[in-house]
Design a protein around this motif. Structure first.
Motif, PDB file in Angstrom:
ATOM      1  N   UNK A 150      -0.827   7.983   7.788  1.00  0.00           N
ATOM      2  CA  UNK A 150      -0.207   6.539   7.490  1.00  0.00           C
ATOM      3  C   UNK A 150       1.251   6.015   8.061  1.00  0.00           C
ATOM      4  N   UNK A 151       1.981   7.034   8.530  1.00  0.00           N
ATOM      5  CA  UNK A 151       3.168   6.483   9.392  1.00  0.00           C
ATOM      6  C   UNK A 151       2.578   6.025  10.777  1.00  0.00           C
ATOM      7  N   UNK A 152       1.665   6.535  11.258  1.00  0.00           N
ATOM      8  CA  UNK A 152       0.941   6.157  12.570  1.00  0.00           C
ATOM      9  C   UNK A 152       0.402   4.703  12.559  1.00  0.00           C
ATOM     10  N   UNK A 153      -0.221   4.604  11.479  1.00  0.00           N
ATOM     11  CA  UNK A 153      -0.953   3.427  11.102  1.00  0.00           C
ATOM     12  C   UNK A 153       0.096   2.227  10.838  1.00  0.00           C
ATOM     13  N   UNK A 154       1.113   2.470  10.082  1.00  0.00           N
ATOM     14  CA  UNK A 154       2.033   1.530   9.897  1.00  0.00           C
ATOM     15  C   UNK A 154       3.563   2.050  10.144  1.00  0.00           C
ATOM     16  N   UNK A 155       3.966   2.103  11.299  1.00  0.00           N
ATOM     17  CA  UNK A 155       5.231   2.434  11.573  1.00  0.00           C
ATOM     18  C   UNK A 155       6.392   1.893  10.912  1.00  0.00           C
ATOM     19  N   UNK A 156       7.247   2.473  10.160  1.00  0.00           N
ATOM     20  CA  UNK A 156       8.412   2.103   9.573  1.00  0.00           C
ATOM     21  C   UNK A 156       7.984   1.984   8.069  1.00  0.00           C
ATOM     22  N   UNK A 157       6.743   2.222   7.554  1.00  0.00           N
ATOM     23  CA  UNK A 157       6.512   2.104   6.227  1.00  0.00           C
ATOM     24  C   UNK A 157       7.097   3.581   5.483  1.00  0.00           C
ATOM     25  N   UNK A 158       7.684   3.187   4.288  1.00  0.00           N
ATOM     26  CA  UNK A 158       8.268   3.886   3.268  1.00  0.00           C
ATOM     27  C   UNK A 158       7.204   4.754   2.816  1.00  0.00           C
ATOM     28  N   UNK A 159       6.953   6.306   3.292  1.00  0.00           N
ATOM     29  CA  UNK A 159       5.886   7.181   2.720  1.00  0.00           C
ATOM     30  C   UNK A 159       6.635   8.159   2.127  1.00  0.00           C
ATOM     31  N   UNK A 160       6.038   8.699   0.847  1.00  0.00           N
ATOM     32  CA  UNK A 160       6.535   9.810   0.346  1.00  0.00           C
ATOM     33  C   UNK A 160       5.300  10.495   0.042  1.00  0.00           C
ATOM     34  N   UNK A 161       5.119  11.947  -0.571  1.00  0.00           N
ATOM     35  CA  UNK A 161       4.323  12.566  -1.021  1.00  0.00           C
ATOM     36  C   UNK A 161       4.562  13.482  -2.071  1.00  0.00           C
ATOM     37  N   UNK A 162       3.466  14.241  -2.882  1.00  0.00           N
ATOM     38  CA  UNK A 162       3.747  15.085  -3.711  1.00  0.00           C
ATOM     39  C   UNK A 162       2.499  15.940  -4.008  1.00  0.00           C
ATOM     40  N   UNK A 163       2.403  17.163  -4.474  1.00  0.00           N
ATOM     41  CA  UNK A 163       1.335  18.002  -4.769  1.00  0.00           C
ATOM     42  C   UNK A 163       1.525  18.329  -6.061  1.00  0.00           C
ATOM     43  N   UNK A 164       1.507  17.624  -7.184  1.00  0.00           N
ATOM     44  CA  UNK A 164       1.554  18.037  -8.578  1.00  0.00           C
ATOM     45  C   UNK A 164       0.054  18.911  -8.849  1.00  0.00           C
ATOM     46  N   UNK A 165       0.361  19.688  -9.884  1.00  0.00           N
ATOM     47  CA  UNK A 165      -0.864  20.437 -10.233  1.00  0.00           C
ATOM     48  C   UNK A 165      -1.374  20.114 -11.711  1.00  0.00           C
ATOM     49  N   UNK A 166      -2.711  20.051 -12.124  1.00  0.00           N
ATOM     50  CA  UNK A 166      -3.137  19.767 -13.377  1.00  0.00           C
ATOM     51  C   UNK A 166      -4.416  19.156 -13.379  1.00  0.00           C
ATOM     52  N   UNK A 167      -4.744  18.596 -14.696  1.00  0.00           N
ATOM     53  CA  UNK A 167      -6.066  18.123 -14.687  1.00  0.00           C
ATOM     54  C   UNK A 167      -6.107  16.556 -13.858  1.00  0.00           C
ATOM     55  N   UNK A 168      -6.657  16.467 -12.778  1.00  0.00           N
ATOM     56  CA  UNK A 168      -6.990  15.323 -12.032  1.00  0.00           C
ATOM     57  C   UNK A 168      -6.661  14.103 -12.681  1.00  0.00           C
ATOM     58  N   UNK A 169      -7.436  13.855 -13.712  1.00  0.00           N
ATOM     59  CA  UNK A 169      -7.301  12.449 -14.498  1.00  0.00           C
ATOM     60  C   UNK A 169      -6.214  12.471 -14.758  1.00  0.00           C
ATOM     61  N   UNK A 170      -5.562  13.310 -15.715  1.00  0.00           N
ATOM     62  CA  UNK A 170      -4.226  13.215 -16.260  1.00  0.00           C
ATOM     63  C   UNK A 170      -2.921  12.902 -15.422  1.00  0.00           C
TER      64      UNK A 170
END
Length: 288
Positions: free
Chosen positions: A71-91
């Motif tokens: 994502x950062x390579x595609x759009x330099x300067x883009x504000x990118x965050x991430x997370x690895x939550x666990x649980x039922x995917x739909x929920x």
């Protein structure tokens, strides 16, 4: 704080296409990008042995790190965050949608947890999200056209408002398709030409009435009206072949109020030839 564009990833090729689309969308709208990779709970009894093995393998493969780098390579300067939550995917994804501008998902995966996240879960998520959801199967570019389905329902009104806004932001043509049902038989056309013409004129009048306030709100949008005698699924699927984004309401006039996603939007999850945005009205509008 500006609501983020949230994209669900799982490391598959199709989820990477969704990531690419989401990164461009975030940059276009000036929103941050939030990358989410849902890890199922260790006690999730719904996982098959194959899906659990796939997850155990992928968990340590740096799915989120790779997605963030892309994502950062595609759009330099883009504000990118991430997370690895666990649980039922739909929920988990529905919870994410409550604080998102748009939720972006890939189309159905090819196996294991990818299939679980991007297949059946997609259908569950699409009908209940608190924000518009975009399902990316085929990525197109260069048509400079958005297509939206219109039938006069509250869900259609929400889709039209979203479509006019997106066409304005992108400075592209907006094609509004109103499909009036199955094509008439040749015998009907030859024996009832006046009736057919009157019906077409009335449907065009209704469409113009639905569009009038949005035209005033977005006077620079190039709008093309298309009243066709065809089923909505076929008409919109064909139109998607020449569009960069197809937009529909979650349910149309033919849906039952107890159902979250209608037959047209569900079918287009498979048949759309471009990214598909499914839009729900606000709760106060949904009963209209």
């Amino acid at each position: 704080m500006t609501d983020p564009i949230v994209v669900g990833v799982d490391g598959s090729g199709r989820s990477l296409r969704a990531l690419t689309w989401a990164a461009h969308e975030a940059a276009l709208h000036g929103h941050p990008l939030r990358i989410v990779h849902v890890l199922p709970s260790e006690h999730d009894q719904e996982l098959t042995a194959e899906a659990r093995a796939w997850w155990e393998h992928q968990r340590d493969e740096g799915v989120v790190d790779e997605a963030t780098a892309i994502a950062k390579e595609l759009r330099p300067g883009l504000d990118v965050t991430s997370d690895l939550p666990s649980g039922a995917p739909a929920a988990v994804l529905l919870s994410e949608s409550e604080h998102a501008h748009t939720l972006v998902l890939g189309a159905k995966g090819t196996g294991g947890f990818a299939s679980l996240l991007l297949g059946s879960v997609t259908v569950q998520v699409v009908g209940h999200t608190a924000c518009p959801v975009v399902v990316v199967n085929h990525v197109t570019a260069g048509h400079r056209r958005i297509v939206v389905g219109a039938d006069g329902s509250a869900h259609s009104e929400a889709a039209l408002a979203y479509a006019f806004h997106e066409a304005s932001v992108r400075d592209v043509q907006l094609r509004v398709v109103h499909a009036s049902g199955a094509p008439a038989l040749p015998a009907q056309v030859s024996t009832e030409p006046e009736k057919a013409a009157q019906e077409a004129a009335e449907r065009k009048r209704m469409l113009e009435e639905w569009l009038a306030p949005l035209r005033r709100e977005h006077p620079t949008v190039d709008v093309r009206e298309d009243v066709v005698r065809d089923t909505p699924i076929l008409a919109l699927a064909r139109a998607s072949d020449r569009a960069d984004l197809l937009i529909v309401g979650s349910r149309g006039r033919g849906g039952f109020h107890g159902l979250a996603i209608g037959s047209v939007s569900q079918a287009l999850l498979q048949y759309s030839q471009c990214p598909l945005a499914v839009v729900r009205p606000r709760p106060t509008e949904a009963t209209a």
